[in-house]
Write a protein that holds these residues in place. Structure first.
Motif, PDB file in Angstrom:
ATOM      1  N   PHE A  11      45.152  46.648 -20.438  1.00  0.00           N
ATOM      2  CA  PHE A  11      44.420  46.849 -19.042  1.00  0.00           C
ATOM      3  C   PHE A  11      42.896  46.580 -19.801  1.00  0.00           C
ATOM      4  O   PHE A  11      42.260  45.097 -19.683  1.00  0.00           O
ATOM      5  N   ILE A  12      42.067  47.717 -20.163  1.00  0.00           N
ATOM      6  CA  ILE A  12      40.753  47.110 -20.648  1.00  0.00           C
ATOM      7  C   ILE A  12      40.649  46.742 -22.111  1.00  0.00           C
ATOM      8  O   ILE A  12      39.671  45.540 -21.496  1.00  0.00           O
ATOM      9  N   GLY A  13      41.260  46.959 -23.146  1.00  0.00           N
ATOM     10  CA  GLY A  13      41.304  46.098 -24.267  1.00  0.00           C
ATOM     11  C   GLY A  13      41.183  44.566 -24.113  1.00  0.00           C
ATOM     12  O   GLY A  13      40.523  44.003 -24.767  1.00  0.00           O
ATOM     13  N   SER A  14      42.003  44.421 -23.044  1.00  0.00           N
ATOM     14  CA  SER A  14      42.039  42.461 -23.024  1.00  0.00           C
ATOM     15  C   SER A  14      40.669  41.916 -22.532  1.00  0.00           C
ATOM     16  O   SER A  14      40.823  41.093 -23.060  1.00  0.00           O
ATOM     17  N   ALA A  15      40.690  43.023 -21.297  1.00  0.00           N
ATOM     18  CA  ALA A  15      39.542  43.025 -20.477  1.00  0.00           C
ATOM     19  C   ALA A  15      38.335  42.544 -21.674  1.00  0.00           C
ATOM     20  O   ALA A  15      38.074  41.515 -21.822  1.00  0.00           O
ATOM     21  N   PHE A  16      38.304  43.565 -22.753  1.00  0.00           N
ATOM     22  CA  PHE A  16      37.426  43.189 -24.602  1.00  0.00           C
ATOM     23  C   PHE A  16      37.249  41.953 -24.592  1.00  0.00           C
ATOM     24  O   PHE A  16      36.632  41.696 -24.633  1.00  0.00           O
ATOM     25  N   VAL A  17      38.435  42.046 -25.127  1.00  0.00           N
ATOM     26  CA  VAL A  17      38.843  40.759 -25.849  1.00  0.00           C
ATOM     27  C   VAL A  17      38.509  39.529 -25.188  1.00  0.00           C
ATOM     28  O   VAL A  17      38.151  38.428 -25.847  1.00  0.00           O
ATOM     29  N   ARG A  18      38.949  39.587 -23.895  1.00  0.00           N
ATOM     30  CA  ARG A  18      38.375  37.748 -23.379  1.00  0.00           C
ATOM     31  C   ARG A  18      37.497  37.535 -22.900  1.00  0.00           C
ATOM     32  O   ARG A  18      36.791  35.732 -23.650  1.00  0.00           O
ATOM     33  N   GLN A  19      36.863  38.171 -23.081  1.00  0.00           N
ATOM     34  CA  GLN A  19      34.731  38.468 -22.577  1.00  0.00           C
ATOM     35  C   GLN A  19      34.003  38.442 -24.627  1.00  0.00           C
ATOM     36  O   GLN A  19      33.879  37.358 -24.582  1.00  0.00           O
ATOM     37  N   LEU A  20      34.935  39.381 -26.048  1.00  0.00           N
ATOM     38  CA  LEU A  20      34.461  39.284 -26.702  1.00  0.00           C
ATOM     39  C   LEU A  20      34.241  37.411 -27.950  1.00  0.00           C
ATOM     40  O   LEU A  20      33.566  36.813 -27.964  1.00  0.00           O
ATOM     41  N   VAL A  21      35.538  37.197 -27.457  1.00  0.00           N
ATOM     42  CA  VAL A  21      35.854  36.198 -28.357  1.00  0.00           C
ATOM     43  C   VAL A  21      34.546  34.824 -27.464  1.00  0.00           C
ATOM     44  O   VAL A  21      34.727  34.047 -28.108  1.00  0.00           O
ATOM     45  N   CYS A 178      34.543  57.504 -19.307  1.00  0.00           N
ATOM     46  CA  CYS A 178      34.153  56.397 -18.673  1.00  0.00           C
ATOM     47  C   CYS A 178      35.166  57.109 -17.464  1.00  0.00           C
ATOM     48  O   CYS A 178      36.059  57.712 -17.915  1.00  0.00           O
ATOM     49  N   SER A 179      34.976  56.527 -15.792  1.00  0.00           N
ATOM     50  CA  SER A 179      35.354  56.608 -14.609  1.00  0.00           C
ATOM     51  C   SER A 179      35.995  55.923 -14.208  1.00  0.00           C
ATOM     52  O   SER A 179      36.728  55.079 -15.466  1.00  0.00           O
ATOM     53  N   ASN A 180      36.975  56.123 -13.319  1.00  0.00           N
ATOM     54  CA  ASN A 180      38.201  55.235 -13.901  1.00  0.00           C
ATOM     55  C   ASN A 180      38.140  54.061 -12.977  1.00  0.00           C
ATOM     56  O   ASN A 180      36.803  52.845 -12.468  1.00  0.00           O
ATOM     57  N   ASN A 181      38.069  53.153 -13.876  1.00  0.00           N
ATOM     58  CA  ASN A 181      38.382  51.590 -14.161  1.00  0.00           C
ATOM     59  C   ASN A 181      40.026  50.248 -12.854  1.00  0.00           C
ATOM     60  O   ASN A 181      40.653  51.368 -12.805  1.00  0.00           O
ATOM     61  N   TYR A 182      38.623  49.846 -12.332  1.00  0.00           N
ATOM     62  CA  TYR A 182      39.651  48.783 -11.311  1.00  0.00           C
ATOM     63  C   TYR A 182      39.382  47.289 -12.409  1.00  0.00           C
ATOM     64  O   TYR A 182      38.493  47.424 -12.763  1.00  0.00           O
ATOM     65  N   GLY A 183      40.470  46.486 -11.667  1.00  0.00           N
ATOM     66  CA  GLY A 183      40.519  45.443 -11.765  1.00  0.00           C
ATOM     67  C   GLY A 183      41.345  44.507 -12.090  1.00  0.00           C
ATOM     68  O   GLY A 183      42.413  45.025 -11.901  1.00  0.00           O
ATOM     69  N   PRO A 184      41.811  43.605 -12.321  1.00  0.00           N
ATOM     70  CA  PRO A 184      43.099  42.035 -12.670  1.00  0.00           C
ATOM     71  C   PRO A 184      43.073  42.872 -14.113  1.00  0.00           C
ATOM     72  O   PRO A 184      42.874  43.726 -15.080  1.00  0.00           O
ATOM     73  N   TRP A 217      34.610  55.044  -9.474  1.00  0.00           N
ATOM     74  CA  TRP A 217      34.993  54.256  -9.903  1.00  0.00           C
ATOM     75  C   TRP A 217      33.642  53.286 -10.285  1.00  0.00           C
ATOM     76  O   TRP A 217      32.598  52.188  -9.896  1.00  0.00           O
ATOM     77  N   LEU A 218      34.530  52.195 -12.222  1.00  0.00           N
ATOM     78  CA  LEU A 218      33.269  51.426 -12.145  1.00  0.00           C
ATOM     79  C   LEU A 218      34.116  50.246 -12.908  1.00  0.00           C
ATOM     80  O   LEU A 218      35.656  50.228 -12.918  1.00  0.00           O
ATOM     81  N   HIS A 219      34.180  48.845 -12.266  1.00  0.00           N
ATOM     82  CA  HIS A 219      35.233  47.665 -12.377  1.00  0.00           C
ATOM     83  C   HIS A 219      35.222  47.625 -14.077  1.00  0.00           C
ATOM     84  O   HIS A 219      33.888  47.789 -14.527  1.00  0.00           O
ATOM     85  N   VAL A 220      36.147  47.029 -14.667  1.00  0.00           N
ATOM     86  CA  VAL A 220      36.684  47.134 -16.395  1.00  0.00           C
ATOM     87  C   VAL A 220      35.536  45.998 -16.389  1.00  0.00           C
ATOM     88  O   VAL A 220      35.046  46.272 -17.942  1.00  0.00           O
ATOM     89  N   PHE A 300      30.835  47.991  -5.714  1.00  0.00           N
ATOM     90  CA  PHE A 300      32.526  48.372  -5.561  1.00  0.00           C
ATOM     91  C   PHE A 300      32.960  47.961  -4.343  1.00  0.00           C
ATOM     92  O   PHE A 300      33.916  47.343  -5.038  1.00  0.00           O
ATOM     93  N   GLU A 301      31.847  47.762  -3.666  1.00  0.00           N
ATOM     94  CA  GLU A 301      32.566  46.777  -2.105  1.00  0.00           C
ATOM     95  C   GLU A 301      33.059  45.149  -2.997  1.00  0.00           C
ATOM     96  O   GLU A 301      34.629  44.887  -2.688  1.00  0.00           O
ATOM     97  N   ARG A 302      32.070  44.108  -3.331  1.00  0.00           N
ATOM     98  CA  ARG A 302      32.818  43.479  -4.027  1.00  0.00           C
ATOM     99  C   ARG A 302      33.856  43.352  -4.797  1.00  0.00           C
ATOM    100  O   ARG A 302      34.687  42.125  -5.107  1.00  0.00           O
ATOM    101  N   GLY A 303      33.820  44.006  -5.735  1.00  0.00           N
ATOM    102  CA  GLY A 303      34.815  44.162  -7.121  1.00  0.00           C
ATOM    103  C   GLY A 303      35.802  44.282  -5.967  1.00  0.00           C
ATOM    104  O   GLY A 303      36.982  44.061  -6.809  1.00  0.00           O
ATOM    105  N   LEU A 304      35.904  45.484  -5.514  1.00  0.00           N
ATOM    106  CA  LEU A 304      37.720  45.584  -4.692  1.00  0.00           C
ATOM    107  C   LEU A 304      37.889  45.092  -4.560  1.00  0.00           C
ATOM    108  O   LEU A 304      38.980  44.294  -4.479  1.00  0.00           O
ATOM    109  N   ALA A 305      37.564  44.126  -3.228  1.00  0.00           N
ATOM    110  CA  ALA A 305      37.723  42.736  -2.710  1.00  0.00           C
ATOM    111  C   ALA A 305      38.463  41.155  -3.591  1.00  0.00           C
ATOM    112  O   ALA A 305      39.764  41.276  -3.569  1.00  0.00           O
TER     113      ALA A 305
END
Length: 334
Positions: A11-21, A178-184, A217-220, A300-305
């Motif tokens: 979950f978190i690692g792939s988010a990092f990779v997608r942005q890094l490349v 980190c605190s709790n992550n959320y996201g796709p 809560w923290l967006h990924v 948070f409200e925007r990220g959660l929605a």
């Protein structure tokens, strides 16, 4: 810079990779990104589908406990960003063996490989759970570690191993908690995607105890941006907290998810509380703000929605991950 990302299909690692490349992190330009992932149940190549054919990305299926493989990949890396871990608390309570092997032994293998290879930098990604539970206030980075779950204990051990490699051998190690992550792309065993996917299917959601356990809560995407900042501008041997600032109880989170999914309180099923369930987590993130200028950007409200909308629109991703097409019996506060 040649970057090795362990657990880069999670979950978190792939988010990092997608942005890094894609070049999203100023100061962290990667000439090549190597993802090492064993593809256990929580690793998913679909998480990298958006960048799978990028010319600077290489995927290696393998185990971080494989000494020879770790040594070979470390020799070809300037920076290691270490996400790979077993992370589900309920699973650690049922059987902690994989958590000790992966989180402790795997980290030790990678640290030794980086040291032997002369790798320039090692960023170790950890969690607020290593501190246990806090009734009021927030933890600073010098707070003693007091983990309660087997998962948290294994992560705390890996943190101490990483710091020991810095203090004993001079390896440039930097740690984020980190605190709790959320996201796709978060596996539906975790509380937020479990609840969302259940509600979208018209199924009940299992809420532990009185629902009063509090998490931050923290967006990924914010978390990954902080990791990139630590990698480029952090200090060797330093621990950095990455908190989201959005603190609410599991009960309040459930209420928000019910509203976003068009459900009501009748969908909530109270279940017996988990063993050793930490009551509250809260990080003091002033160090990373003061030293590196980091502040979360996703409200948070925007990220959660947006996250709920992503799960609504991407059933093809999460439906195969749910046993029998139905929910797991338990949810966590993680």
């Amino acid at each position: 810079m040649r970057v090795l990302v362990t657990g880069g299909a999670g979950f978190i690692g792939s988010a990092f990779v997608r942005q890094l490349v894609r070049g999203a992190y100023p100061g962290l330009s990667a000439s090549r990104v190597t993802v090492l992932d064993l593809l256990t149940y929580a690793g998913n190549l679909a998480n990298l589908a958006e960048v799978a054919h990028h010319p600077r990305l290489r995927f290696v299926r393998g185990d971080i406990c494989d000494v020879d493989l770790a040594a070979a990949l470390a020799r070809d890396a300037d920076l290691v960003v270490h996400f790979a871990a077993e992370s589900h608390v309920d699973r650690s309570i049922a059987d902690s063996r994989d958590f000790v092997r992966t989180n402790v032994q795997g980290t030790q293998v990678l640290l030794d490989a980086a040291l032997a290879a002369g790798t320039r930098r090692f960023v170790h990604v950890s969690t607020d759970e290593v501190y246990g539970s806090i009734e009021r206030g927030s933890w600073a980075e010098d707070q003693p570690l007091a983990p309660n779950s087997p998962y948290a204990a294994a992560k705390a051990a890996s943190d101490l191993l990483a710091l020991a490699h810095h203090r004993t051998h001079g390896l440039d190690v930097r740690i984020t908690r980190c605190s709790n992550n959320y996201g796709p792309y978060q596996h539906p065993e975790k509380v937020l995607p479990l609840f969302v996917s259940n509600l979208l299917d018209g199924l009940p959601v299992p809420l532990y105890g009185d629902g009063g356990n509090v998490r931050e809560w923290l967006h990924v995407d914010d978390h990954c941006r902080a990791i990139a900042l630590v990698a480029t501008s952090g200090r060797p041997g330093r621990v950095y907290h990455v908190g989201g600032g959005a603190e609410l109880s599991n009960r309040r989170l459930t209420e928000r998810l019910l509203d976003l999914c068009g459900a009501d309180a009748s969908a909530v099923r109270r279940v017996a509380d988990r063993k050793g369930h930490d009551r509250r987590y809260s990080l003091d993130s002033s160090r990373i703000t003061r030293e590196l200028g980091f502040v979360p950007r996703v409200p948070f409200e925007r990220g959660l929605a947006e996250t709920v909308a992503w799960y609504r629109e991407n059933r093809a991703w999460w439906e195969p991950l749910k046993p029998g097409g139905r929910a797991r019996a338990l949810a966590t506060g993680r």
